[in-house]
Design a protein around this motif. Structure first.
Motif, mmCIF file in Angstrom:
data_model
loop_
_atom_site.group_PDB
_atom_site.id
_atom_site.type_symbol
_atom_site.label_atom_id
_atom_site.label_comp_id
_atom_site.label_asym_id
_atom_site.label_seq_id
_atom_site.Cartn_x
_atom_site.Cartn_y
_atom_site.Cartn_z
ATOM 1 N N VAL A 52 42.793 43.070 -42.000
ATOM 2 C CA VAL A 52 42.552 44.319 -41.294
ATOM 3 C C VAL A 52 43.820 44.656 -40.513
ATOM 4 C CG1 VAL A 52 41.159 45.484 -39.545
ATOM 5 C CG2 VAL A 52 40.106 43.780 -41.059
ATOM 6 N N VAL A 53 44.395 45.787 -40.792
ATOM 7 C CA VAL A 53 45.612 46.218 -40.102
ATOM 8 C C VAL A 53 45.230 47.249 -39.053
ATOM 9 C CG1 VAL A 53 47.873 47.287 -40.323
ATOM 10 C CG2 VAL A 53 46.994 45.827 -42.161
ATOM 11 N N GLU A 54 45.552 46.930 -37.799
ATOM 12 C CA GLU A 54 45.248 47.847 -36.717
ATOM 13 C C GLU A 54 46.499 48.618 -36.324
ATOM 14 O OE1 GLU A 54 43.530 45.726 -33.492
ATOM 15 O OE2 GLU A 54 41.988 44.833 -34.739
ATOM 16 N N PHE A 55 46.346 49.901 -36.108
ATOM 17 C CA PHE A 55 47.470 50.744 -35.729
ATOM 18 C C PHE A 55 47.699 50.623 -34.240
ATOM 19 C CE2 PHE A 55 50.553 53.860 -36.069
ATOM 20 C CZ PHE A 55 50.362 54.849 -35.139
ATOM 21 N N ILE A 56 48.855 50.092 -33.870
ATOM 22 C CA ILE A 56 49.200 49.986 -32.455
ATOM 23 C C ILE A 56 50.282 51.009 -32.169
ATOM 24 C CG2 ILE A 56 50.165 48.518 -30.651
ATOM 25 C CD1 ILE A 56 49.029 46.138 -32.116
ATOM 26 N N ARG A 57 49.958 51.970 -31.300
ATOM 27 C CA ARG A 57 50.954 52.980 -30.985
ATOM 28 C C ARG A 57 51.471 52.785 -29.567
ATOM 29 N NH1 ARG A 57 48.933 57.562 -28.059
ATOM 30 N NH2 ARG A 57 46.729 57.308 -27.637
ATOM 31 N N ASP A 58 52.567 53.384 -29.304
ATOM 32 C CA ASP A 58 53.159 53.322 -27.976
ATOM 33 C C ASP A 58 52.355 54.225 -27.057
ATOM 34 O OD1 ASP A 58 54.665 53.317 -25.715
ATOM 35 O OD2 ASP A 58 56.487 54.123 -26.636
ATOM 36 N N ARG A 59 51.584 53.634 -26.132
ATOM 37 C CA ARG A 59 50.715 54.426 -25.261
ATOM 38 C C ARG A 59 51.521 55.263 -24.280
ATOM 39 N NH1 ARG A 59 46.483 50.895 -22.490
ATOM 40 N NH2 ARG A 59 45.551 52.899 -22.068
ATOM 41 N N ASP A 60 52.787 54.921 -24.092
ATOM 42 C CA ASP A 60 53.631 55.685 -23.171
ATOM 43 C C ASP A 60 54.371 56.819 -23.869
ATOM 44 O OD1 ASP A 60 52.871 53.994 -21.161
ATOM 45 O OD2 ASP A 60 54.627 52.713 -21.334
ATOM 46 N N TYR A 61 54.236 56.919 -25.185
ATOM 47 C CA TYR A 61 55.023 57.886 -25.948
ATOM 48 C C TYR A 61 54.825 59.316 -25.439
ATOM 49 C CZ TYR A 61 56.958 60.534 -29.835
ATOM 50 O OH TYR A 61 57.684 61.418 -30.584
ATOM 51 N N ALA A 62 53.570 59.728 -25.270
ATOM 52 C CA ALA A 62 53.288 61.094 -24.834
ATOM 53 C C ALA A 62 53.877 61.355 -23.449
ATOM 54 C CB ALA A 62 51.788 61.357 -24.826
ATOM 55 N N CYS A 63 53.868 60.353 -22.592
ATOM 56 C CA CYS A 63 54.390 60.520 -21.230
ATOM 57 C C CYS A 63 55.913 60.695 -21.253
ATOM 58 C CB CYS A 63 54.032 59.305 -20.374
ATOM 59 S SG CYS A 63 52.278 58.936 -20.327
ATOM 60 N N THR A 64 56.571 59.815 -22.007
ATOM 61 C CA THR A 64 58.035 59.826 -21.975
ATOM 62 C C THR A 64 58.639 60.984 -22.765
ATOM 63 O OG1 THR A 64 58.058 58.235 -23.804
ATOM 64 C CG2 THR A 64 58.240 57.355 -21.587
ATOM 65 N N GLN A 65 57.825 61.717 -23.527
ATOM 66 C CA GLN A 65 58.365 62.892 -24.198
ATOM 67 C C GLN A 65 58.703 63.994 -23.196
ATOM 68 O OE1 GLN A 65 59.207 62.810 -27.561
ATOM 69 N NE2 GLN A 65 58.752 60.733 -26.873
ATOM 70 N N HIS A 67 58.533 63.241 -19.532
ATOM 71 C CA HIS A 67 59.196 62.572 -18.407
ATOM 72 C C HIS A 67 60.383 61.781 -18.928
ATOM 73 C CE1 HIS A 67 55.937 63.585 -15.595
ATOM 74 N NE2 HIS A 67 55.126 63.350 -16.611
ATOM 75 N N LYS A 68 61.322 62.475 -19.524
ATOM 76 C CA LYS A 68 62.458 61.793 -20.160
ATOM 77 C C LYS A 68 63.323 61.056 -19.142
ATOM 78 C CE LYS A 68 62.743 65.120 -23.937
ATOM 79 N NZ LYS A 68 62.090 64.299 -24.919
ATOM 80 N N ASP A 69 63.424 61.616 -17.949
ATOM 81 C CA ASP A 69 64.237 60.954 -16.934
ATOM 82 C C ASP A 69 63.624 59.622 -16.504
ATOM 83 O OD1 ASP A 69 65.947 63.052 -17.037
ATOM 84 O OD2 ASP A 69 65.161 64.057 -15.254
ATOM 85 N N LEU A 74 61.328 53.153 -16.633
ATOM 86 C CA LEU A 74 60.180 52.337 -17.024
ATOM 87 C C LEU A 74 60.571 50.909 -17.365
ATOM 88 C CD1 LEU A 74 58.247 54.881 -19.252
ATOM 89 C CD2 LEU A 74 57.667 54.120 -16.967
ATOM 90 N N LYS A 75 61.874 50.691 -17.503
ATOM 91 C CA LYS A 75 62.318 49.336 -17.820
ATOM 92 C C LYS A 75 62.414 48.465 -16.572
ATOM 93 C CE LYS A 75 64.846 50.998 -21.804
ATOM 94 N NZ LYS A 75 66.164 51.397 -22.306
ATOM 95 N N GLY A 76 61.893 48.941 -15.463
ATOM 96 C CA GLY A 76 61.924 48.167 -14.223
ATOM 97 C C GLY A 76 61.006 46.956 -14.284
ATOM 98 N N ALA A 77 60.686 46.413 -13.122
ATOM 99 C CA ALA A 77 59.918 45.165 -13.039
ATOM 100 C C ALA A 77 58.569 45.254 -13.747
ATOM 101 C CB ALA A 77 59.722 44.790 -11.580
ATOM 102 N N VAL A 90 51.964 46.514 -19.433
ATOM 103 C CA VAL A 90 51.527 47.579 -18.527
ATOM 104 C C VAL A 90 52.031 48.911 -19.067
ATOM 105 C CG1 VAL A 90 51.779 48.522 -16.197
ATOM 106 C CG2 VAL A 90 51.493 46.065 -16.519
ATOM 107 N N THR A 91 51.134 49.881 -19.145
ATOM 108 C CA THR A 91 51.507 51.205 -19.636
ATOM 109 C C THR A 91 51.437 52.218 -18.498
ATOM 110 O OG1 THR A 91 49.244 51.777 -20.210
ATOM 111 C CG2 THR A 91 50.557 50.675 -21.917
ATOM 112 N N CYS A 92 51.913 53.425 -18.761
ATOM 113 C CA CYS A 92 51.908 54.479 -17.740
ATOM 114 C C CYS A 92 50.500 54.710 -17.204
ATOM 115 C CB CYS A 92 52.442 55.782 -18.329
ATOM 116 S SG CYS A 92 54.146 55.699 -18.922
#
Length: 201
Positions: A52-65, A67-69, A74-77, A90-92
Motif C-alpha cells: 500500500v503506497v500512501e501519498f505523503i505531501r508537504d503540509r507546509d507547501y500551501a503556506c510557503t507559496q 509566505h515565501k519570506d 522555517l528552517k529554525g529550531a 512539526v508543520t505550520c
C-alpha cells in the motif's frame, strides 16, 4: 541414438540451470523490495500482503507559496522538532492552527505569535489576554509545563500575562533566551518592569 541422449541431457541441464538462475533472481528482487519497504515509511504492507503506497505531501507547501519570506525561516529550531502527538515533523498548522476559508481576509482562524503583554508599558500596549492565552496554550501543547518550570521559574509567573513570543522566537536560528548570561537576563526583567511602572505614573 547416443547423440540424441547427449543433446537431451544438455538441454535438460540447461533448463535446470535456467530455472535455478530465474529462482535466484526472483528471491533477490523480493529481498530488495522488502528492504525498500522498510526504508521508506510511505510504502507499507497490508494484512493481505499487498503493498500500500500512501501519498505523503508537504503540509507546509500551501503556506510557503504565499509566505515565501518565511520559507527559509522555517528552517529554525522547530524545523528539526518532532511533534510529540503525531510523531512527525512539526508543520505550520501544528502551531498556527488550521487555515480557514477566509484566511486571506484577516486570518482570524490562524494563531499568530507575537510579543504581547497584559500590562501596558510606555512603548508596548496591553494586549488581549485571550490572545496571549491562545498563543501560550499552543506552545504548552508540546512544551510540557513541568519542563518549563524546571528550566526557569519565570515561566510560571509570566504564563498568563506574557506571551512566550515576547522572550522566544518561534522560528529561531538561535533562541535569544537560551544560554543567556545571568546579568543580561536580569536586565530584561528590569527593563520590562521599569517600563510598566513608568507607564502607570
Amino acid at each position: 541414438m547416443g547423440n540424441h541422449k547427449v543433446a537431451l541431457n544438455s538441454m535438460l541441464t540447461l533448463f535446470v540451470a535456467m530455472c535455478i538462475w530465474g529462482f535466484s533472481i526472483n528471491v533477490a528482487a523480493d529481498s530488495q523490495s522488502t528492504e525498500a519497504t522498510a526504508a521508506n515509511p510511505s510504502v507499507t504492507t497490508s494484512e493481505s500482503g499487498r503493498h500500500v503506497v500512501e501519498f505523503i505531501r508537504d503540509r507546509d507547501y500551501a503556506c510557503t507559496q504565499c509566505h515565501k519570506d518565511e520559507k527559509d525561516v522555517l528552517k529554525g529550531a522547530h524545523s528539526a522538532a518532532i511533534n510529540p502527538h503525531t510523531n512527525r515533523d512539526v508543520t505550520c498548522v501544528d502551531c498556527h492552527s488550521n487555515v480557514g476559508k477566509d484566511h486571506r481576509n484577516g486570518a482570524k482562524e490562524v494563531t499568530k505569535f507575537a510579543p504581547a503583554q497584559s500590562v501596558a508599558g510606555t512603548e508596548k500596549p496591553a494586549a488581549d489576554v485571550a490572545w496571549i492565552t491562545q498563543q501560550n496554550e499552543t506552545c504548552v501543547n508540546c512544551h510540557e509545563a513541568e519542563n518549563l518550570r524546571e528550566a526557569n521559574w519565570t515561566h510560571d509567573v509570566h504564563a498568563l500575562d506574557l506571551s512566550c513570543a515576547s522572550c522566544h522566537n518561534i522560528h529561531p536560528t538561535s533562541d535569544p533566551m537560551k544560554d543567556i548570561e545571568r546579568k543580561p537576563r536580569i536586565k530584561l526583567c528590569v527593563d520590562c518592569h521599569s517600563d510598566q511602572t513608568k507607564a502607570k505614573k
